[in-house]
Design a protein around this motif. Structure first.
Motif, PDB file in Angstrom:
ATOM      1  N   ARG A 226       0.838  -1.196   0.000  1.00 42.13           N
ATOM      2  CA  ARG A 226       0.000   0.000   0.000  1.00 42.13           C
ATOM      3  C   ARG A 226       0.875   1.248   0.000  1.00 42.13           C
ATOM      4  NH1 ARG A 226      -5.067  -0.237   0.487  1.00 42.13           N
ATOM      5  NH2 ARG A 226      -5.071  -2.240   1.570  1.00 42.13           N
ATOM      6  N   LEU A 227       0.569   2.152  -0.919  1.00 43.71           N
ATOM      7  CA  LEU A 227       1.345   3.373  -1.049  1.00 43.71           C
ATOM      8  C   LEU A 227       0.831   4.464  -0.124  1.00 43.71           C
ATOM      9  CD1 LEU A 227       1.728   3.686  -4.937  1.00 43.71           C
ATOM     10  CD2 LEU A 227       3.395   2.794  -3.299  1.00 43.71           C
ATOM     11  N   GLY A 228       1.759   5.291   0.347  1.00 44.77           N
ATOM     12  CA  GLY A 228       1.402   6.491   1.077  1.00 44.77           C
ATOM     13  C   GLY A 228       1.398   7.681   0.139  1.00 44.77           C
ATOM     14  N   GLU A 229       1.335   8.875   0.700  1.00 47.07           N
ATOM     15  CA  GLU A 229       1.335  10.092  -0.109  1.00 47.07           C
ATOM     16  C   GLU A 229       2.769  10.575  -0.302  1.00 47.07           C
ATOM     17  OE1 GLU A 229      -1.147  11.538  -1.709  1.00 47.07           O
ATOM     18  OE2 GLU A 229      -2.397   9.857  -1.036  1.00 47.07           O
ATOM     19  N   PRO A 230       3.094  11.005  -1.504  1.00 51.95           N
ATOM     20  CA  PRO A 230       4.456  11.475  -1.761  1.00 51.95           C
ATOM     21  C   PRO A 230       4.687  12.869  -1.193  1.00 51.95           C
ATOM     22  CG  PRO A 230       3.117  11.828  -3.689  1.00 51.95           C
ATOM     23  CD  PRO A 230       2.228  11.126  -2.686  1.00 51.95           C
ATOM     24  N   LYS A 231       5.949  13.206  -1.034  1.00 53.58           N
ATOM     25  CA  LYS A 231       6.315  14.569  -0.667  1.00 53.58           C
ATOM     26  C   LYS A 231       6.539  15.362  -1.948  1.00 53.58           C
ATOM     27  CE  LYS A 231       8.581  13.328   3.696  1.00 53.58           C
ATOM     28  NZ  LYS A 231       9.860  13.350   4.464  1.00 53.58           N
ATOM     29  N   GLY A 232       5.884  16.475  -2.056  1.00 55.40           N
ATOM     30  CA  GLY A 232       6.041  17.272  -3.259  1.00 55.40           C
ATOM     31  C   GLY A 232       5.030  16.900  -4.325  1.00 55.40           C
ATOM     32  N   ALA A 233       5.152  17.557  -5.454  1.00 60.31           N
ATOM     33  CA  ALA A 233       4.212  17.374  -6.556  1.00 60.31           C
ATOM     34  C   ALA A 233       4.660  16.225  -7.450  1.00 60.31           C
ATOM     35  CB  ALA A 233       4.094  18.661  -7.362  1.00 60.31           C
ATOM     36  N   VAL A 234       4.323  14.999  -7.057  1.00 58.07           N
ATOM     37  CA  VAL A 234       4.658  13.810  -7.836  1.00 58.07           C
ATOM     38  C   VAL A 234       3.367  13.231  -8.399  1.00 58.07           C
ATOM     39  CG1 VAL A 234       5.716  11.531  -7.811  1.00 58.07           C
ATOM     40  CG2 VAL A 234       6.640  13.345  -6.361  1.00 58.07           C
ATOM     41  N   LEU A 235       3.307  13.097  -9.696  1.00 51.12           N
ATOM     42  CA  LEU A 235       2.105  12.562 -10.323  1.00 51.12           C
ATOM     43  C   LEU A 235       2.001  11.063 -10.090  1.00 51.12           C
ATOM     44  CD1 LEU A 235       2.132  14.457 -13.746  1.00 51.12           C
ATOM     45  CD2 LEU A 235       0.751  14.971 -11.720  1.00 51.12           C
ATOM     46  N   ARG A 236       0.785  10.604  -9.833  1.00 49.60           N
ATOM     47  CA  ARG A 236       0.540   9.178  -9.632  1.00 49.60           C
ATOM     48  C   ARG A 236       0.178   8.547 -10.986  1.00 49.60           C
ATOM     49  NH1 ARG A 236      -1.112   6.610  -4.830  1.00 49.60           N
ATOM     50  NH2 ARG A 236      -1.520   8.665  -3.943  1.00 49.60           N
TER      51      ARG A 236
END
Length: 360
Positions: A226-236
């Motif tokens: 399960r992925l968490g939220e990235p730091k910064g503006a990273v497109l999923r």
């Protein structure tokens, strides 16, 4: 290819000749591409003037020596292909000719194409059809990432199957997960993540933290992270579509794999790795190949895309439908193996985790 010591000389000769005839999709065009100017262009692209030998072999070999070796092997390979066209698979081969033929197969038959800026360069002769599928292949490239530990390095490959779930191998996840009483959890003190880039000669990253373990299969070499939220503006990236039915295995069926092959001396001699990969390991590559067989009883498929250790967890994708057929988990120099995902469409573990299988 490894050879059984009990093989006759004729059998040893026929094996690489048969491999070349099977994997080189347009043998005459490959031979024509290996004219002197074509060979020079390949050598210059593979070992450009700026290329330097890795520190592990400094003093043992020079860049010019590797260029000369590759040039000689490709030239010899063209000569062997001409004999193969004329005499068939009964033509005797020297050890150098076998090596030359295997080198040609690695460049044209089962290449490992470097990814740059989310795409791949001009396909080699015989794989021109990749160009027609570029847009779909690039979507697979975007949704495939390098699983790594912060501060330690890469462990394998994974790909997005829902907005928040990455599929990989159980043996990859076990580097940073452990089995508790009734579930799998992250080990203390580790920081696993997925980098959706990891490209050759590109320092940029697009990392998402791995926040937890959604599921680990008890039978198959499969795990969902399960992925968490990235730091910064990273497109999923957009998730990949999993196949719902078996592919047609009655004819040669083209597949491709996207992954991060690592240096693996246990399966491939170091000089071969250096010649084929130019010391660029653990970076994203596109590896086309073919389906070899299906094993419904074991819920597996076999394929011949070029893989190394870091390819564990790579998606095996049907070139026609671009649905993910399999989850690569290992193999030999003769064939590779993957979990047949369409056979898990009704698997309770995957259903509970929220994995969805979609028809074309």
């Amino acid at each position: 290819m490894r050879h059984d010591v009990s093989m006759s000389a004729t059998q040893q000769d026929r094996e690489p000749l048969h491999l070349a005839r099977r994997t080189l999709r347009d043998l005459p065009k490959v031979r024509e591409a290996l004219h002197p100017e074509g060979v020079e262009a390949l050598v210059a692209t593979h070992f450009p003037p700026s290329w330097r030998v890795p520190t592990s072999v400094v003093g043992k070999v020079t860049a010019d020596a590797l260029r000369d070796e590759l040039r000689d092997l490709l030239t010899t390979g063209a000569q062997v292909l001409a004999r193969l066209e004329h005499s068939g698979e009964d033509s005797p081969l020297s050890e150098t000719e076998r090596t030359a033929l295997e080198t040609v197969v690695a460049f044209f038959g089962r290449p490992a194409l470097a990814i740059r800026n989310g795409s791949f360069g001009a396909p080699p002769v015989g794989w021109e059809m990749l160009e027609q599928h570029r847009e779909d292949i690039e979507r697979t490239i975007d949704a495939t990432g390098r699983i790594e530990l912060a501060g330690s390095g890469m462990l394998g490959t994974g790909f997005l199957v829902t907005d928040t779930l990455v599929m990989t191998n159980r043996h990859v996840a076990q580097h940073f997960c452990r089995q508790a009483t009734d579930r799998w959890v992250l080990r203390l003190g580790v920081v696993p993540r997925v980098d959706w880039l990891g490209e050759h000669q590109r320092d940029a990253q697009a990392t998402f933290p791995i926040q937890g373990v959604a599921a680990v299969h008890a039978v198959h070499d499969l795990a969902l992270l399960r992925l968490g939220e990235p730091k910064g503006a990273v497109l999923r990236p957009a998730p990949l579509r999993l196949a719902t039915q078996a592919p047609d295995a009655t004819d040669s069926r083209a597949l491709y794999c996207v992954g991060y092959p690592m240096k693996d001396h246990s399966r491939t001699p170091p000089e071969v790795l250096l010649r084929i990969f130019a010391d660029a390991f653990g970076v994203k590559r596109l590896q086309p190949g073919e389906l070899l067989s299906l094993d419904p009883a074991r819920q597996q498929l076999s394929h011949d895309c070029s893989t190394l250790g870091g390819s564990s967890g790579s998606p095996i994708v049907d070139l026609e439908t671009h649905a993910v057929l399999g989850l690569h988990f290992g193999g030999t120099r003769q064939e590779n193996h993957a979990v047949a995902l369409w056979q898990l469409a009704d698997d309770p573990l995957l259903s509970r985790a929220g994995v969805r299988f979609a028809s074309p």
